[in-house]
Design a protein around this motif. Structure first.
Motif, mmCIF file in Angstrom:
data_model
loop_
_atom_site.group_PDB
_atom_site.id
_atom_site.type_symbol
_atom_site.label_atom_id
_atom_site.label_comp_id
_atom_site.label_asym_id
_atom_site.label_seq_id
_atom_site.Cartn_x
_atom_site.Cartn_y
_atom_site.Cartn_z
ATOM 1 N N TRP A 8 -29.242 0.811 -78.763
ATOM 2 C CA TRP A 8 -30.689 0.950 -78.967
ATOM 3 C C TRP A 8 -31.460 -0.019 -78.060
ATOM 4 O O TRP A 8 -32.420 0.366 -77.397
ATOM 5 C CB TRP A 8 -31.017 0.689 -80.434
ATOM 6 N N THR A 54 -34.327 7.385 -75.646
ATOM 7 C CA THR A 54 -33.008 7.681 -76.200
ATOM 8 C C THR A 54 -32.818 9.175 -76.388
ATOM 9 O O THR A 54 -31.743 9.725 -76.115
ATOM 10 C CB THR A 54 -32.831 6.952 -77.545
ATOM 11 N N VAL A 84 -27.324 7.889 -79.404
ATOM 12 C CA VAL A 84 -27.942 8.636 -78.300
ATOM 13 C C VAL A 84 -27.831 10.151 -78.472
ATOM 14 O O VAL A 84 -28.855 10.854 -78.442
ATOM 15 C CB VAL A 84 -27.352 8.183 -76.949
ATOM 16 N N GLU A 119 -31.064 1.086 -74.291
ATOM 17 C CA GLU A 119 -31.840 2.271 -73.947
ATOM 18 C C GLU A 119 -33.326 1.971 -73.850
ATOM 19 O O GLU A 119 -34.069 2.685 -73.170
ATOM 20 C CB GLU A 119 -31.611 3.373 -74.988
#
Length: 262
Positions: free
Chosen positions: A174, A13, A91, A177
């Motif tokens: 989340w 991330t 991010v 990623e």
């Protein structure tokens, strides 16, 4: 192969966040415009399925199927690498790690440009789709009913709903990623989008575009409500996305990293 550890997800991330913070403005605008189109595609799937199935399944069951259809918008978003306003919580903030303070100006740019062009692209598509006979008979009424249902909610309900919506989409980011598999990323996006639509949660971009499309089809919703809810939803999304998910996931990743190094 098992699921990646939190510290691995955070590393990926952070790398993606650093990339986003280095992009030129034109790329930020382009990805935001693409995301606006993707979300409208999901909304169209929602109202088409609801309008075509309501007489067969009943309104409640048709809404469940329509919500699953709305997930298509998030699949487009993930596969096409579009970028919603709420995807710029987790991010880019991870990308700030180790960077100079002036990088915050780039975050501010993302938080300003993304929602503006998300809504602009979606509003243009809503205007085109509301031209007479573009959508099948009944779809316009479904869009208007959706907008009026949102308008009927009170301020507190809209705000709390926005907190959950921000947390949900940031959690989706989340999970996405952390995965290399396109299939898993698509599944996560579809599930998150379907849940968002099923509960009619107050996501600033999704709901704004639903209201605009509904108004175009005759919904009795004042434009002042659209504008007021935009800022209310944005605030709630940020509280949920940043306060409830981003900070918690960062703490989880850093704690895990210290434990493994110790």
């Amino acid at each position: 192969m098992g699921a990646p550890e939190p510290e691995e997800i955070y590393k990926r991330t952070r790398e993606e966040g650093a990339r986003r913070l280095e992009r030129p403005l034109v790329e930020v605008i382009a990805t935001a415009l693409a995301a606006g189109f993707d979300i409208v595609a999901g909304i169209v799937a929602l109202v088409l399925l609801e309008s075509q199935l309501a007489h067969l399944l009943g309104n409640d069951a048709a809404h469940v199927v329509g919500s699953a259809g709305f997930g298509i918008g998030f699949v487009f978003l993930i596969v096409g690498r579009g970028e919603l306003f709420t995807e710029n919580f987790l991010v880019p903030l991870a990308g700030l790690d180790g960077r100079e303070r002036k990088a915050w100006w780039k975050v501010a740019e993302l938080w300003t440009v993304s929602p503006l062009f998300n809504v602009l692209a979606g509003a243009v598509m809503a205007t085109l789709l509301s031209v007479h006979s573009v959508l099948p008979f009944g779809a316009g009424k479904a869009a208007a009913d959706l907008a009026e249902t949102i308008h009927a909610n009170g301020t507190l309900a809209l705000f709390v709903s926005a907190i959950f919506a921000g947390a949900l989409i940031t959690a989706m980011t989340w999970f996405v990623e952390g995965q290399d598999s396109v299939g898993v990323r698509v599944a996560v996006g579809w599930i998150a989008g379907a849940l968002l639509a099923l509960g009619s949660f107050n996501h600033v971009i999704v709901v704004t575009l639903e209201l605009i499309l509904g108004i175009r089809f005759g919904a009795h919703v004042p434009w002042s409500f659209v504008l007021g809810n935009f800022f209310l939803a944005a605030a709630g999304n940020m509280i949920g996305g940043i306060g409830l998910v981003t900070l918690n996931r960062f703490t989880q990743a850093r704690s895990g990293g210290k434990a493994s190094s110790g």
